[in-house]
Design a protein around this motif. Structure first.
Motif, PDB file in Angstrom:
ATOM      1  N   MET A 130      -0.550  -4.769  -6.723  1.00 57.66           N
ATOM      2  CA  MET A 130      -0.343  -5.921  -5.956  1.00 57.66           C
ATOM      3  C   MET A 130      -0.851  -6.742  -6.116  1.00 57.66           C
TER       4      MET A 130
ATOM      5  N   ALA B 158       4.743  -1.131  -5.151  1.00 57.85           N
ATOM      6  CA  ALA B 158       4.733  -2.131  -5.883  1.00 57.85           C
ATOM      7  C   ALA B 158       4.775  -2.315  -7.464  1.00 57.85           C
TER       8      ALA B 158
ATOM      9  N   THR C 160       6.672  -4.904  -0.729  1.00 55.02           N
ATOM     10  CA  THR C 160       5.994  -6.359  -0.914  1.00 55.02           C
ATOM     11  C   THR C 160       5.165  -6.530   0.834  1.00 55.02           C
TER      12      THR C 160
END
Length: 181
Positions: free
Chosen positions: A80, A112, A118
């Motif tokens: 991420m 991710a 998100t």
């Protein structure tokens, strides 16, 4: 609806389907994240977060309390990025009584990697809950929103300058829409 949510999170574009919109590609402002996730301040040096570097450090300090292993934290950061991994940990911290940290973080890191996650929906859900929790009750006899549409930073004594930010009318409207089940 789930297939649209996954598609919307993956694409990052703004599309309208049945009144639902995916979220923008841009990063979340630190002030918005702190408003949604104030518990992370308990883990910050001097209970103060002024920059993303401070936020990531605080999330790393909170990680063990949530049962998140160093390897799960590292995987999340790789998948991420450090800021989004920290936002995810801070959001888990806000819901610690309902979420098992390590397994959940690993699952989100995997999503991710696949481009299906998100942090926007997590933060928006926390802000929505905060706004709904701050609305005056009908028995109070008051109309409107508490705070005049502003959400204050959780620790106004930090000395970090302006301690509140204004939520745009469009964001407030989207947060107030009833959630579909």
């Amino acid at each position: 609806m789930d297939s649209f949510r996954e598609k919307g999170e993956t694409s990052g574009s703004v599309a309208e389907t049945d009144g639902a919109r995916s979220l923008p590609k841009r990063d979340l402002p630190l002030g918005m994240v702190l408003s949604a996730c104030p518990d992370v301040l308990d883990y910050a040096k001097g209970r103060e977060i002024r920059a993303w570097r401070d936020f990531v450090a605080a999330a790393e300090q909170a990680r063990p309390a949530l049962g998140i292993s160093p390897s799960a934290w590292m995987e999340a950061q790789e998948a991420m990025g450090p800021e989004n991994a920290a936002i995810t940990v801070a959001a888990i911290l806000q819901r610690a009584e309902r979420i098992s940290g390590g397994g959940y973080l690993r699952n989100l890191a995997e999503r991710a990697r696949a481009g299906k996650f998100t942090v926007w929906p997590m933060v928006m859900a926390l802000l929505r809950a905060k706004i709904e929790g701050s609305k005056p009750s009908a028995s109070a006899g008051r109309a409107g929103r508490a705070g005049g549409g502003e959400i204050a930073r959780p620790d106004d004594s930090s000395g970090g300058g302006n301690s509140s930010w204004t939520v745009s009318p469009a964001l407030l409207k989207s947060l107030e829409k009833p959630r579909r089940t």
